[in-house]
Scaffold this active site. Structure first.
Site, PDB file in Angstrom:
ATOM      1  CB  SER A   1      -0.858   0.001   1.266  1.00 41.30           C
ATOM      2  OG  SER A   1      -1.432   1.281   1.484  1.00 41.30           O
TER       3      SER A   1
ATOM      4  CE1 TYR B   1      -4.057  -1.899   5.911  1.00 42.40           C
ATOM      5  CE2 TYR B   1      -3.214   0.174   5.050  1.00 42.40           C
ATOM      6  CZ  TYR B   1      -3.787  -1.061   4.836  1.00 42.40           C
ATOM      7  OH  TYR B   1      -4.083  -1.472   3.554  1.00 42.40           O
TER       8      TYR B   1
HETATM    9  N1  LIG Z   1      -8.860  -1.153  -0.104  1.00 45.13           N
HETATM   10  C1  LIG Z   1      -7.828  -0.291  -0.040  1.00 45.13           C
HETATM   11  O1  LIG Z   1      -7.984   0.953   0.024  1.00 45.13           O
HETATM   12  C2  LIG Z   1      -6.421  -0.828  -0.111  1.00 45.13           C
HETATM   13  C3  LIG Z   1      -5.378   0.061  -0.411  1.00 45.13           C
HETATM   14  C4  LIG Z   1      -4.083  -0.428  -0.434  1.00 45.13           C
HETATM   15  C5  LIG Z   1      -3.839  -1.755  -0.160  1.00 45.13           C
HETATM   16  N2  LIG Z   1      -4.867  -2.590   0.139  1.00 45.13           N
HETATM   17  C6  LIG Z   1      -4.554  -3.980   0.465  1.00 45.13           C
HETATM   18  O2  LIG Z   1      -5.068  -4.820  -0.548  1.00 45.13           O
HETATM   19  C7  LIG Z   1      -5.405  -6.085   0.037  1.00 45.13           C
HETATM   20  C8  LIG Z   1      -6.818  -6.455  -0.401  1.00 45.13           C
HETATM   21  O3  LIG Z   1      -7.737  -5.485   0.103  1.00 45.13           O
HETATM   22  P1  LIG Z   1      -9.203  -5.298  -0.507  1.00 45.13           P
HETATM   23  O4  LIG Z   1      -9.351  -3.887  -0.876  1.00 45.13           O
HETATM   24  O5  LIG Z   1      -9.454  -6.343  -1.498  1.00 45.13           O
HETATM   25  O6  LIG Z   1     -10.093  -5.502   0.790  1.00 45.13           O
HETATM   26  P2  LIG Z   1     -11.097  -6.694   1.180  1.00 45.13           P
HETATM   27  O7  LIG Z   1     -12.074  -6.920   0.081  1.00 45.13           O
HETATM   28  O8  LIG Z   1     -11.605  -6.350   2.533  1.00 45.13           O
HETATM   29  O9  LIG Z   1     -10.149  -7.945   1.230  1.00 45.13           O
HETATM   30  C9  LIG Z   1      -9.352  -8.280   2.339  1.00 45.13           C
HETATM   31  C10 LIG Z   1      -9.423  -9.785   2.459  1.00 45.13           C
HETATM   32  O10 LIG Z   1      -8.591 -10.192   3.539  1.00 45.13           O
HETATM   33  C11 LIG Z   1      -9.274 -11.223   4.198  1.00 45.13           C
HETATM   34  N3  LIG Z   1      -8.850 -11.412   5.569  1.00 45.13           N
HETATM   35  C12 LIG Z   1      -8.910 -10.537   6.596  1.00 45.13           C
HETATM   36  N4  LIG Z   1      -8.469 -11.144   7.717  1.00 45.13           N
HETATM   37  C13 LIG Z   1      -8.148 -12.409   7.364  1.00 45.13           C
HETATM   38  C14 LIG Z   1      -7.654 -13.522   8.076  1.00 45.13           C
HETATM   39  N5  LIG Z   1      -7.393 -13.464   9.399  1.00 45.13           N
HETATM   40  N6  LIG Z   1      -7.451 -14.671   7.408  1.00 45.13           N
HETATM   41  C15 LIG Z   1      -7.708 -14.759   6.093  1.00 45.13           C
HETATM   42  N7  LIG Z   1      -8.182 -13.750   5.351  1.00 45.13           N
HETATM   43  C16 LIG Z   1      -8.395 -12.584   5.994  1.00 45.13           C
HETATM   44  C17 LIG Z   1     -10.733 -10.787   4.176  1.00 45.13           C
HETATM   45  O11 LIG Z   1     -11.498 -11.930   4.479  1.00 45.13           O
HETATM   46  P3  LIG Z   1     -13.100 -11.906   4.686  1.00 45.13           P
HETATM   47  O12 LIG Z   1     -13.617 -11.983   3.275  1.00 45.13           O
HETATM   48  O13 LIG Z   1     -13.340 -13.119   5.493  1.00 45.13           O
HETATM   49  O14 LIG Z   1     -13.394 -10.607   5.383  1.00 45.13           O
HETATM   50  C18 LIG Z   1     -10.845 -10.270   2.757  1.00 45.13           C
HETATM   51  O15 LIG Z   1     -11.178 -11.306   1.875  1.00 45.13           O
HETATM   52  C19 LIG Z   1      -5.234  -5.929   1.537  1.00 45.13           C
HETATM   53  O16 LIG Z   1      -3.995  -6.462   1.909  1.00 45.13           O
HETATM   54  C20 LIG Z   1      -5.233  -4.432   1.736  1.00 45.13           C
HETATM   55  O17 LIG Z   1      -4.524  -4.047   2.897  1.00 45.13           O
HETATM   56  C21 LIG Z   1      -6.162  -2.159   0.135  1.00 45.13           C
END
Ligand SMILES: NC(=O)c1ccc[n+]([C@@H]2O[C@H](COP(=O)([O-])OP(=O)(O)OC[C@H]3O[C@@H](n4cnc5c(N)ncnc54)[C@H](OP(=O)(O)O)[C@@H]3O)[C@@H](O)[C@H]2O)c1
Length: 249
Positions: free
Chosen positions: A142, A155
């Site tokens: 990120s 974070y």
């Molecule tokens: N969204 C943003 O603004 C953003 C920006 C920069 C980087 N990122 C990074 O991109 C990645 C994907 O994010 P996203 O936007 O796709 O968000 P998301 O849809 O909330 O996806 C995050 C995933 O992580 C899973 N997760 C959380 N805790 C977990 C655990 N203990 N064991 C296994 N899985 C777990 C969640 O599972 P559940 O489906 O069970 O909740 C969800 O499927 C993350 O690493 C995030 O930090 C996101």
């Protein structure tokens, strides 16, 4: 850098199988028909629903990023069933800093989910990938990794650790046939940021998916989404600290 564009069906592992960004990466990859996708995550029902909309053969497996003792066995079992061409490490949580301030244990869980769990799962995968002499690891870092902000510094600390891990791993794997693609999205409007006002230069899961797919094809080692954030953050690194600490978000 050798571009990765499999012409034959392959196997893809998404750790954090319900991730919106992860799902969009899978869609944008446009992998050959017959490719198998393994969605590894907590909510198998949700993953099965999401998987039914993907144009691949999909299976789901239980994976808890914080259950560190289980990762080696899961990864060994998955590779025992055949080579894996692409591992996408996408698990993450964005707990508000105010909650973490009063619940240090939750801060520990955030670090396990966003950093330690990636390290244990990916290090378990590395010997298998090395033995295959091919493969790509995509790590979801990120822009928060670049400089910690008081608004989400736990974070940011986790992402900084993950970012450093991914860069070091890329160097360690140089010449092995295995590559690492480091992804640094800015604010992504979606499930993780629901209810938060979008930051400047906010993007979407679909845009991140498309940028990652392009980088997979071109062989780029790092991708910022949107691309202009790379330049912007070069400048933001230089903002004096007394000013930086005034940032509210
Ligand atoms: N969204 C943003 O603004 C953003 C920006 C920069 C980087 N990122 C990074 O991109 C990645 C994907 O994010 P996203 O936007 O796709 O968000 P998301 O849809 O909330 O996806 C995050 C995933 O992580 C899973 N997760 C959380 N805790 C977990 C655990 N203990 N064991 C296994 N899985 C777990 C969640 O599972 P559940 O489906 O069970 O909740 C969800 O499927 C993350 O690493 C995030 O930090 C996101």
């Amino acid at each position: 850098m050798t571009p990765v564009r499999p012409r034959t069906p392959g196997r893809i592992l998404l750790l954090g199988g319900g991730s919106e960004i992860g799902q969009e990466i899978l869609r944008a990859l446009d992998a050959p028909a017959g490719s198998e996708v393994i969605l590894a995550g907590r909510d198998e029902q949700r993953m099965a629903e999401l998987g039914s909309e993907l144009p691949y053969t999909v299976r789901t497996v239980p994976y808890d990023a914080t259950a560190l003792d289980t990762h080696q066995r899961l990864i060994d079992e998955l590779f025992a069933a055949g080579p894996i061409d692409l591992v996408i490490s996408a698990a993450g949580v964005l707990t508000p800093q105010a909650e973490l301030d009063t619940d240090p244990r939750a801060a520990g869980t955030l670090i396990d989910t966003n950093l330690t769990g990636h390290v244990t799962a990916l290090l378990a995968a590395v010997p298998h990938l090395r033995a295959q002499r091919r493969g790509l690891i995509v790590v979801l870092s990120s822009v928060a990794a670049v400089r910690p902000r008081r608004a989400n510094f736990v974070y940011g600390a986790a992402k900084a650790g993950l970012d450093a891990f991914a860069r070091g791993l890329a160097d360690a794997l140089h010449g092995s046939g295995v590559r690492v693609l480091l992804v640094r999205p800015g604010f992504v409007i979606g499930r993780m940021t629901a209810g938060m006002p979008p930051a400047p230069a906010a993007t979407t899961p679909a845009a991140v998916g498309a940028a990652v797919a392009d980088a997979v094809r071109s062989g780029a080692p790092v991708v910022w989404v949107p691309r202009k954030l790379g330049l912007l953050w070069l400048g933001l690194r230089l903002v004096p600290r007394p000013l930086w600490r005034k940032l509210r978000r």
